[in-house]
Structures are given as C-alpha cells and as structure tokens.
Design a protein around this motif. Structure first.
Motif, PDB file in Angstrom:
ATOM      1  N   ARG A 203      51.528  86.022  30.738  1.00 29.89           N
ATOM      2  CA  ARG A 203      51.365  85.800  29.297  1.00 29.89           C
ATOM      3  C   ARG A 203      50.129  86.497  28.741  1.00 29.89           C
ATOM      4  N   ILE A 204      49.567  87.407  29.495  1.00 34.22           N
ATOM      5  CA  ILE A 204      48.470  88.222  28.989  1.00 34.22           C
ATOM      6  C   ILE A 204      48.990  89.653  28.908  1.00 34.22           C
ATOM      7  N   GLY A 205      48.697  90.331  27.812  1.00 39.73           N
ATOM      8  CA  GLY A 205      49.230  91.688  27.715  1.00 39.73           C
ATOM      9  C   GLY A 205      48.522  92.503  26.663  1.00 39.73           C
ATOM     10  N   GLY A 206      49.028  93.711  26.443  1.00 41.66           N
ATOM     11  CA  GLY A 206      48.527  94.580  25.392  1.00 41.66           C
ATOM     12  C   GLY A 206      47.023  94.760  25.429  1.00 41.66           C
ATOM     13  N   ALA A 207      46.407  94.526  24.276  1.00 39.86           N
ATOM     14  CA  ALA A 207      44.975  94.792  24.150  1.00 39.86           C
ATOM     15  C   ALA A 207      44.130  93.821  24.965  1.00 39.86           C
ATOM     16  N   ASP A 208      44.754  92.744  25.498  1.00 37.19           N
ATOM     17  CA  ASP A 208      43.982  91.803  26.313  1.00 37.19           C
ATOM     18  C   ASP A 208      43.889  92.242  27.768  1.00 37.19           C
ATOM     19  N   MET A 209      44.545  93.336  28.116  1.00 35.33           N
ATOM     20  CA  MET A 209      44.534  93.777  29.512  1.00 35.33           C
ATOM     21  C   MET A 209      43.132  93.988  30.077  1.00 35.33           C
ATOM     22  N   PRO A 210      42.171  94.524  29.284  1.00 32.16           N
ATOM     23  CA  PRO A 210      40.825  94.693  29.859  1.00 32.16           C
ATOM     24  C   PRO A 210      40.233  93.366  30.337  1.00 32.16           C
ATOM     25  N   VAL A 211      40.566  92.278  29.651  1.00 32.19           N
ATOM     26  CA  VAL A 211      40.055  90.974  30.077  1.00 32.19           C
ATOM     27  C   VAL A 211      40.705  90.567  31.399  1.00 32.19           C
ATOM     28  N   LEU A 212      42.026  90.743  31.472  1.00 31.94           N
ATOM     29  CA  LEU A 212      42.757  90.348  32.675  1.00 31.94           C
ATOM     30  C   LEU A 212      42.259  91.125  33.895  1.00 31.94           C
ATOM     31  N   ILE A 213      42.122  92.421  33.739  1.00 33.57           N
ATOM     32  CA  ILE A 213      41.739  93.262  34.878  1.00 33.57           C
ATOM     33  C   ILE A 213      40.318  92.911  35.344  1.00 33.57           C
TER      34      ILE A 213
END
Lengths: 480, 105
Positions: A203-213
């Motif tokens: 449920r994390i995607g798009g512009a939030d990817m830098p946070v996830l990674i």
C-alpha cells in the motif's frame, strides 16, 4: 588469540568503517570512503576465515564465488535509472541472508541459545523475511514491473495486526519446541513474515517510494544486528546498527521533504486526497493577461527567445525527465546556455527521483558538474532574481498550492519556488497534476509558458533554438 | 548477563556514532550512501561463514549456502555500484570523460 587482541582487531575494523563513512562529504571523498569500507570488510572476512576451521570449504567457496560474481556482474551493468530497483533488491538480499543465518542458529540442537539469543533469532528471522518480500515488491514497483500505485486491502490494518499476532504466537510456540515441530514453527514464522512484508509494502507507492526504500534499508540493517546478537558477534551488531541508523535518517529526511508523517506514508496515506479544488478556481484575472489559445509553436518560439535573452537560468528536473530519458539532452542544453555566457544551475528537490539523492546521480551520469546541483534551501532565495526557470518533468515539487492552499495532500510540503522567477518554462508531458493529484497552479501563472510533450523532444527543440545560426538570426532581428 | 549488557552497549554506541556521521552526509550523496550501507550490512557474511565452522545437517548447509551467496552478492554488488556512482560525480576542474555513461572507466 586472547580476547583482548580480538577486541582490538574488531575495534580497528570498526574504526576503518567509521573513517569510510566519515569521508562521505564530497563525491571524491565518498569514493575513497567506499574503498576504505570495502577494505575493512575484506579484512574482517579474511580474519574470520583464518580464525575458524571451515568444515565444508568447497561449498563455502562455491557460494561465495557465485554470489560475488553475480553481484559484480549486475553492479557493472545496471543503469543509473535502475539504481533504486537494484538497491531495493539488495535490501531484500540482505533480509534473506539475515533470515537464513537466524534459521540455522535457531534450529541447531547442540548449541542451546540464551533467551536473549533466542528472541534476537526470532526477530532476525521475521524482520529479515519481511524485509525480503517488502523489498522484492518495492523493487518490482521501481522497475515498473508492476503497478506503482498503492493497493489497499479491505481491513488492511487489521490484517497487519493479525499477521503480527500469528508471528508472535509461532515464536512463542517455537521457543518451547524442538526437533521437527521447531522447524515447522520457524518455517511458519518465515511464511507469515513474508506475507507481512508484502502486505506492508503493497500500500505504499508512487512518490512515497523514497520513504519505503529508506525504511527497508533500516530494517535490513536491524535484521543484521539481531543476527549479530544471536551469534554474539560485535562486528555484526555494530555494522547492523550503523545501517539501521542510516536508514532511519534517510526515512526521516524523505518524510520531512514531503511534509508527510511517517505513519501516513505507511498507511498508504493518500487518504489525504482532499476534494481537489476545481481547476476553474484558478486565479481568474490571469485569463485576461494570458493570451488564450496560444499554439505550442508560438509558445516554443517565445521560449527560445526567452532563453537567448536570459542571463540566469535555473533548471528544475523531476522524475518525468528521467522517465523521458532526457537527462543527456538537458545537460547539453545547460552546457550550451553556459557557452552563451548565461549562469546556469540545477535545483534539486530532496524527493526528486525514486530514492534519496537519485536525481543527483542521474545528472552526474549526464556529465553535469556536481557543483551546479543546488539543494532546495540553498537555491530558493535566488528564484526572484532568475530570468528563466526550466521545469522538466516535475510537478508537485514546484506546485505553489503547497504554500498557498490549505488542506491539500501537499499543503506544507517544502517546494522549489519556481513561481517567483521572472519567467517559467514547463517542459512536462501533459498538464495533469503530479502524484498528489493537486492541480498545479504554477501552470496558470502569466509568467509561465507551457511546452507540453515528450521532454526529450522539447529540450532538443530548445537546444536547436540556441544553435549558433539561430542566435545570430535573433540578434539581427533585434538590431533591425 | 554481562554479555547482554555489552551487546546492547555496542548496538547503542554504533547507532549513535552512525547517526552523527550519517546526518552530516550531504543529500547529494544519499544514493551512494544507501548502496554503500547495503554493502556494509552484508557483514552478515561473517555470520554465514561462522555457520560453516560447526557441523550441520544437509538442510542447514543449503540454508547456510543461501546466506553466504546473498551476502556475497550484496557485499560485492554494493561496493561496485557505489564506486561506479561516486565516480560519475565530476566538476569542471577535473577532466570528465566524453562518455558520461561509463562510471568507472
């Protein structure tokens, strides 16, 4: 070897690593620091091999050579735009390694672990496995091999809590079990953790990817540190904790740069998609000043003239530039502008790209001097004195709505103040809003010229407009 | 018990030192930083090697080999990529290769 000598050796390896990381201040230093850290780890490996008798040297050598060779091969071939996917993949491999070590240690019959060791083992196993699946998912999203938008299941939070409960219950059971039932419980823990990582990351995607990674970077380090506690190895604990710290810092930096609370990001936070203000509400008086129905051709002509006459130009690259593969054309345009005596710099928003600092690497690859890359806080005061701002494939990070409008998903997010420049050229694919879904009020300003279409083609066209003959032509026009 | 205290101390100290060091890394270098920390967390390779210092069943050997291979992948891959990336950063003071695509040419 006495324990004193061992401690000293461990401390010197840690000191070398500290020196390596401390050199990450300048790019040149970073390269040296990376080499320093590599030497430190090589030294640590040789030492472990020297101190211990290896029971299956053939298998050990084969695994090392295969893993190392594939790592080297992939690392040599990966392109800079693929870096985020590659880094996410590596977080996953780190999770696998930690998980596998914890599994073997926990199932060892003849070496009973202390309670602390056992708990750490469970944590290493579960965090490692969840990091693996979360990272594989992130990597697939970053490589555009699956849809990049967040997927939210019904009862998503309840599902996560249930999975955590299952993992905890299995660990409690495993702590008392032995033999086959222990192994089964651990395999169950592994499976539940893999599902947990998937459900967490999906449920994390798009512009939030830098946070996830960045977050997965931290969990991979944490898993390594727990492994270190199981086998009581200081180096593993120290390195794992350092990496966990690094990942935590980057996670915080990314959240701050988007003015997003960490928990919002984790909960697939697009819940914030406020009823988007109707585009018609855009400043009405502008309509009068802005010539209606201007063709792209006219806009392009004017843009070329603006660029020729400008003294100072700031280029704002976004992920759209990377998607269009236009960084080399953009770099060429910047060089040409400099040849014509204009001051040119690049304004890089912290979340431009798909991982922290990604845009800088992409521009460095295109041979842009790194001292032309300016950070947000440094560049923002210079926009009012800037003649032309070139926005290339960026939207949310230049959307004045973040400052002007309350209650949008990007309200309060720090932006690059492109709207303060004298003129703005927007070379985006279309007028659609960025990932946030908030219409970009920069597009409606009288100072803005929209050059829609493929960024590579647009920038090439602008570059042609600056060719020697074209410049002379304009000068003649001006004289005449 | 002393062991536990020592391990917690090592963890806390490293987290603290790491935190201070890494807060000073400029955003310019955040991507290479992350790929280097990946290589550093492949220090788990030491743990994987140590597995092979004690007798194991065949199943455990396979799992151990997986740990070794994945850690080696990260170790080598992480350092090589970081070297390529940091090598890309140039200023006009240094001769920049015409072929901007090549990292560590």
């Amino acid at each position: 070897m006495s324990s004193w000598v061992t401690l000293l050796v461990d401390l010197s390896i840690i000191a070398l690593l500290v020196v390596g990381i401390a050199q990450f201040r300048t790019p040149r230093g970073a390269r040296a620091g990376n080499a320093t850290a590599a030497v430190a780890l090589l030294f640590a490996i040789l030492l472990v091999l020297y101190r211990n008798t290896i029971l299956s040297p053939g298998l050990l050598a084969a695994a090392l050579v295969v893993g190392g060779a594939i790592g080297a091969l992939v690392a040599m071939r990966v392109t800079m735009i693929q870096i985020p996917a590659m880094v996410a993949f590596q977080h996953g491999m780190g999770g696998v390694a930690a998980s596998a070590i914890a599994f073997v240690e926990l199932t060892r019959a003849h070496a009973p672990l202390t309670p602390v060791g056992e708990v750490s083992g469970f944590l290493g196993l579960a965090i490692g496995a969840a990091t693996f699946s979360g990272s594989m998912l992130a990597s697939a999203k970053l490589a555009a091999k699956m849809k990049q938008t967040p997927t939210v299941f019904p009862g998503h939070n309840a599902l996560l809590v249930a999975l955590l409960a299952v993992i905890a219950a299995l660990c409690v059971y495993a702590a008392a079990a032995s033999g086959l039932s222990l192994q089964l419980a651990l395999v169950g823990t592994l499976a539940a953790s893999v599902v947990l990582g998937y459900v967490f990351a999906v449920r994390i995607g798009g512009a939030d990817m830098p946070v996830l990674i960045s977050f997965l970077n931290a969990t991979a380090g944490l898993a390594a540190a727990f492994c270190g506690i199981v086998i009581q190895n200081r180096l593993l604990i120290a390195c794992g904790a350092t990496v966990a710290a690094s990942g935590s810092i980057l996670t915080a930096v990314m959240c701050k740069a988007m003015n997003r609370h960490f928990t919002k990001v984790l909960s697939g936070g697009q819940s914030a998609v406020a009823p988007a203000p109707a585009p018609a509400l855009a400043p009405a008086p502008v309509e009068a000043e802005k010539p209606v129905a201007r063709t792209r051709e006219d806009a392009m002509k004017e843009a070329k003239v603006l660029l020729r006459q400008a003294h100072s130009v700031i280029i704002i690259p976004g992920y759209g530039m990377a998607l269009a593969g236009a960084q080399f054309e953009v770099a060429a345009l910047a060089k040409r502008l400099e040849q014509l005596g204009k001051s040119v710099s690049f304004a890089v928003h912290p979340v431009a790209g798909r991982m922290p600092g990604h845009m800088n690497v992409l521009l460095a690859e295109a041979d842009v001097d790194y001292d032309k890359l300016r950070e947000m806080d440094e560049v923002n005061p210079s926009f009012p004195q800037t003649d032309v701002v070139l926005v290339i494939g960026a939207s949310d990070v230049v959307n004045p709505a973040a400052i002007e409008k309350p209650n949008t998903p990007i309200s309060g997010m720090p932006i690059l103040n492109a709207h303060e420049a004298k003129r703005v050229l927007v070379c985006n694919l279309d007028e659609r809003p960025g990932y946030s879904g908030v219409p970009n009020s920069l597009y409606d300003l009288p100072a803005t010229l929209m050059l829609l279409g493929d960024a590579k083609a647009t920038v090439t066209e602008l570059l042609h407009g600056l060719a020697a003959e074209a410049v002379v032509e304009v000068e003649e026009e001006v004289l005449a | 018990m002393a062991d536990l205290a020592l391990m917690l101390l090592v963890f806390a100290l490293s987290f603290g030192v790491g935190y201070v060091l890494i807060s000073r890394v400029p955003p310019l270098l955040h991507t290479p930083l992350m790929s280097m920390t990946n290589a550093i967390s492949a220090v788990t390779i030491l743990g994987a090697i140590l597995l092979f210092a004690v007798a194991m069943g065949p199943g455990a050997k396979v799992v151990g080999a997986v740990a070794l291979a994945t850690a080696a992948f990260n170790l080598v891959g992480g350092f090589v990529i970081t070297d390529r990336m940091t090598g890309l950063f140039k200023t006009h003071h240094e001769p920049a290769g015409n072929d901007g695509r090549q990292g560590n040419a």
